[in-house]
Design an enzyme around this catalytic site. Structure first.
Site, PDB file in Angstrom:
ATOM      1  N   SER A  73       0.795  -1.230   0.000  1.00 27.85           N
ATOM      2  CA  SER A  73       0.000   0.000   0.000  1.00 27.85           C
ATOM      3  C   SER A  73       0.825   1.276   0.000  1.00 27.85           C
ATOM      4  CB  SER A  73      -0.960   0.012   1.199  1.00 27.85           C
ATOM      5  OG  SER A  73      -2.091  -0.782   0.936  1.00 27.85           O
ATOM      6  N   LYS A  76       0.148   3.881  -2.610  1.00 35.88           N
ATOM      7  CA  LYS A  76      -0.785   5.002  -2.476  1.00 35.88           C
ATOM      8  C   LYS A  76      -0.077   6.340  -2.304  1.00 35.88           C
ATOM      9  CE  LYS A  76      -4.571   2.169  -0.626  1.00 35.88           C
ATOM     10  NZ  LYS A  76      -3.975   0.871  -0.298  1.00 35.88           N
ATOM     11  N   SER A 133      -5.857   3.609   4.599  1.00 34.14           N
ATOM     12  CA  SER A 133      -5.321   2.895   3.440  1.00 34.14           C
ATOM     13  C   SER A 133      -6.431   2.249   2.617  1.00 34.14           C
ATOM     14  CB  SER A 133      -4.302   1.833   3.881  1.00 34.14           C
ATOM     15  OG  SER A 133      -3.560   1.363   2.791  1.00 34.14           O
ATOM     16  N   LYS A 239       2.977   6.542   4.774  1.00 35.45           N
ATOM     17  CA  LYS A 239       2.145   5.416   4.330  1.00 35.45           C
ATOM     18  C   LYS A 239       2.767   4.073   4.679  1.00 35.45           C
ATOM     19  CE  LYS A 239      -1.568   3.933   2.762  1.00 35.45           C
ATOM     20  NZ  LYS A 239      -1.322   2.869   3.772  1.00 35.45           N
TER      21      LYS A 239
END
Length: 395
Positions: A73, A76, A133, A239
């Site tokens: 993730s 992102k 997320s 993140k």
């Protein structure tokens, strides 16, 4: 354009001189040099890691940072970068409501449980991506910006190339497992550096807990997947990532005493290892190094006269904040800044067009390099303006 003169000298706890030259425009992006840190063992439980100072891009620690690995993730980060760019360009507003498609609502993994046909503001969707997320939120925003997730992925990979990165390829906007979807710790740090140009992003990534659809039957509690936001002073993003293949990943950023750092670990065995190693990297940065701010983002550094433009004086500003990085206790020597305005600039120009670069050197080596851009639209001068300027030049 008339040749620019040398800009005045000023003191910033050191002597700093500036000069302005013209050069051909060659695309140059982020360039980083590794400091002597190979003997340090700060990320022994991760496959790869990197630590950089954000303004200069200087690498403070490196472990296998060019190894291609699934970013999970952390993908992102690029998704959020393109969202922030669209907002800055006026193509999106935070209060705009985005209608959720069937595809977006059906995403697995981390999600904020969007329903097909539901409408949610860009502000809340961005919060859902940054804090929880949300894969569904990522796809909803990708479809809003590009029309489809597939088209958005093309934008992502185009941006990768623009940043000068050669070891990243995206197949989706979420980081869900996909063949030929990979990045590196180094590339993630560069993408994070680009994202942090948009200072508002940390208003989202620094949230530890919040709610979506607050006060309704479908109220949803958000808790940040990045626990360091709460437990490490100065951390305000960015993140996390996890899949069975990628293991535990994190791109983190912190700011203390005016110095912002970015730390990335990939392939950690446990979330505890991930957080401990990011903490060690940040501890090392703030124990060993200091920065000296030189320019703020969007600060005017020079201007030039352009006879054929609708405004003769064109201001040139920094595209990002500019600092120098040095080991604590260093006696700062003479520092020079050189401003280069490219020769191949043609009218008309849009606000934000890169027209040059600013280099900071220690007299020998380049310490940092930052794009320079114009602060407003510049059009062709009209006939009356050209006539007046030509007439005035005779007196």
């Amino acid at each position: 354009m008339k040749k620019l003169s040398i800009i005045s000298v000023f003191l910033l706890s050191m002597l700093m001189s500036q000069s302005v030259v013209f050069a051909q425009h060659n695309d140059q992006h982020i360039s980083m040099e590794v400091n002597e840190s190979s003997s340090l063992d700060l990320a022994k439980n991760s496959k790869s890691a990197i630590l950089i100072e954000r303004d200069t891009g200087n690498i403070l620690y490196d472990k296998n940072s060019d190894e291609k690995l699934p970013p999970a993730s952390m993908t992102k980060i690029m998704t959020m970068l393109l969202i922030m760019e669209a907002i800055e360009k006026g193509e999106l507003t935070l209060d705009e409501k985005v209608k959720v498609s069937e595809k977006a609502s059906s995403m697995g993994g981390s999600q904020i449980f969007l329903e097909e046909g539901e409408e949610m503001t860009v502000d809340d969707l961005l919060k859902g991506i940054a804090v929880a997320s949300g894969n569904d939120a990522s796809v909803a925003m990708a479809e809003r910006i590009a029309g489809s997730e597939e088209a958005f992925v093309e934008m992502m990979n185009k941006k990768v190339k623009y940043l000068g990165l050669t070891s990243t390829k995206f197949q989706n906007s979420t980081g869900l497992p996909a063949e030929d979807h990979y990045s590196t710790a180094h590339d993630m740090a560069v993408m994070a550096k680009a994202l942090l140009k948009y200072e508002a992003i940390t208003n989202y990534t620094s949230i530890y807990e919040d709610y979506l659809r607050k006060g309704t039957e479908k109220e949803f509690w958000l808790v940040n997947t990045n626990k360091l936001v709460r437990f490490y002073e100065g951390v305000d993003g960015l993140k996390t990532g996890f899949t069975n293949e990628a293991k535990y990943c994190l791109t983190a950023t912190a700011e203390k005493d005016g110095m912002r750092t970015i730390a990335v670990v990939m392939g950690a065995k446990t979330p505890k290892d991930r957080n401990n190693e990011i903490s060690k990297l940040l501890d090392y940065a703030y124990a060993k190094f200091d920065t000296k701010p030189l320019y703020e983002k969007n600060q005017v550094v020079t201007s030039f006269e352009w006879l054929k433009a609708n405004q003769q004086k064109v201001d040139v500003v920094t595209s990002d904040s500019v600092s120098i990085l040095y080991p604590k206790g260093t006696d700062l020597d003479k520092v020079e800044t050189k401003i280069t305005i490219y020769k191949d600039i043609t009218l008309p120009l849009e606000k934000g067009t890169v027209v040059g670069k600013l280099q900071v050197t220690d007299g020998e080596q380049v310490m940092s390099e930052t794009d320079l851009m114009i602060s407003e639209d510049v059009e062709h001068a009209n006939l009356l303006q050209l006539f007046k300027r030509t007439f005035q030049s005779f007196f």
